[in-house]
Design a protein around this motif. Structure first.
Motif, short mmCIF file in Angstrom:
data_model
loop_
_atom_site.label_atom_id
_atom_site.label_comp_id
_atom_site.label_asym_id
_atom_site.label_seq_id
_atom_site.Cartn_x
_atom_site.Cartn_y
_atom_site.Cartn_z
N ILE A 1 0.87 -1.17 0.00
CA ILE A 1 0.00 0.00 0.00
C ILE A 1 0.91 1.22 0.00
O ILE A 1 1.65 1.46 0.95
CB ILE A 1 -0.94 0.03 1.23
CG1 ILE A 1 -1.73 -1.28 1.37
CG2 ILE A 1 -1.87 1.24 1.15
CD1 ILE A 1 -2.71 -1.57 0.25
N GLY A 2 0.87 1.96 -1.08
CA GLY A 2 1.72 3.13 -1.24
C GLY A 2 2.35 3.13 -2.62
O GLY A 2 2.58 2.07 -3.19
N GLY A 3 2.59 4.32 -3.16
CA GLY A 3 3.13 4.42 -4.51
C GLY A 3 4.35 5.31 -4.60
O GLY A 3 4.73 5.74 -5.70
N LEU B 1 0.69 -6.86 -5.76
CA LEU B 1 -0.38 -5.87 -5.95
C LEU B 1 0.07 -4.60 -5.23
O LEU B 1 0.46 -4.65 -4.07
CB LEU B 1 -1.68 -6.39 -5.33
CG LEU B 1 -2.86 -5.42 -5.27
CD1 LEU B 1 -3.36 -5.08 -6.66
CD2 LEU B 1 -3.99 -6.00 -4.42
N VAL B 2 0.02 -3.48 -5.94
CA VAL B 2 0.41 -2.20 -5.37
C VAL B 2 -0.79 -1.25 -5.47
O VAL B 2 -1.34 -1.05 -6.55
CB VAL B 2 1.63 -1.58 -6.09
CG1 VAL B 2 2.10 -0.32 -5.37
CG2 VAL B 2 2.77 -2.59 -6.19
N VAL B 3 -1.17 -0.68 -4.32
CA VAL B 3 -2.35 0.18 -4.25
C VAL B 3 -1.92 1.58 -3.79
O VAL B 3 -1.26 1.72 -2.77
CB VAL B 3 -3.39 -0.38 -3.26
CG1 VAL B 3 -4.61 0.53 -3.19
CG2 VAL B 3 -3.79 -1.80 -3.62
N SER B 4 -2.32 2.59 -4.55
CA SER B 4 -2.03 3.97 -4.17
C SER B 4 -2.85 4.92 -5.03
O SER B 4 -3.23 4.58 -6.16
CB SER B 4 -0.53 4.27 -4.34
OG SER B 4 -0.25 5.58 -3.92
N LYS B 5 -3.09 6.10 -4.51
CA LYS B 5 -3.75 7.13 -5.30
C LYS B 5 -2.80 7.68 -6.36
O LYS B 5 -3.22 8.04 -7.45
CB LYS B 5 -4.22 8.29 -4.40
CG LYS B 5 -5.33 7.94 -3.46
CD LYS B 5 -5.67 9.17 -2.61
CE LYS B 5 -6.59 8.83 -1.47
NZ LYS B 5 -6.80 9.97 -0.58
#
Length: 193
Positions: free
Chosen positions: A17-19, A38-42
């Motif tokens: 979680i974080g980009g 899996l990578v999740v970030s705005k």
């Protein structure tokens, strides 16, 4: 205090979680072991564009649904509260979690490492001095260059041959120990016999 362990992550779902740059660095660690994550970030740093084929990218805010069935989670957002929330959730549900800005909430850390095929050398200061870990890693990279990938492979093949052809345990141990004194060329000759 952290206990050193090597995990076989082939069948584990891994979520970051974080980009940002830290998330990217953590992602590259997993990719070094051929593991898609899996990578999740705005938002994502531009480096993620270069590896977009190797990772699954979700553009959006953190949500528990992304980590619910994960085995390994890295909380690497630029928001300390979100990272803390992720850490607490993961600890509650017995997941491996690395909270990049909270060593105490983490139940694992990723050491600096040198990987040469199946040879894996890792260095950790328990989070006290990542700079020292990096320095030692760079020193190890010079001593254990890329040729060690082949060396370890040859040692493995020679070991299998000795185990297969030597029934006496004392003789087997002696021959296995002697392998380490052989040069690359000598090992290659043994394998070709």
């Amino acid at each position: 205090m952290f206990y050193p362990i090597n995990l076989k992550i082939d069948d584990m779902k891994i979520v970051i979680i974080g980009g940002g740059k830290v998330a990217y660095r953590k992602c590259m660690n997993f990719l070094a072991f051929n593991k898609k994550v899996l990578v999740v970030s705005k938002e994502f740093v531009k480096e993620f564009e270069e590896i977009k084929e190797q990772v699954e990218i979700v553009k959006g805010a953190y949500n528990e649904k992304y980590i619910k069935d994960a085995f390994v989670v890295v909380a690497a957002t630029n928001n300390k509260e979100v990272n803390r929330e992720i850490g607490i959730y993961c600890r509650q549900y017995n997941k491996l979690v690395n909270v990049v800005d909270d060593k105490d909430l983490s139940n694992f850390t990723v050491p600096s490492f040198v990987k040469r095929g199946d040879l894996l050398l890792s260095v950790s200061t328990g989070g006290k001095s990542p700079s020292l870990s990096r320095k030692i890693r760079k020193d190890l990279e010079e001593v254990y260059d890329d040729s060690y990938e082949e060396y370890v492979e040859l040692l493995g093949q020679a070991r299998e041959m000795i185990i297969e052809n030597t029934s006496d345990i004392k003789e087997r141990r002696k021959r296995l120990k002697e392998l380490l004194d052989l040069s690359f060329d000598e090992l290659r000759r043994i394998i070709k016999l």
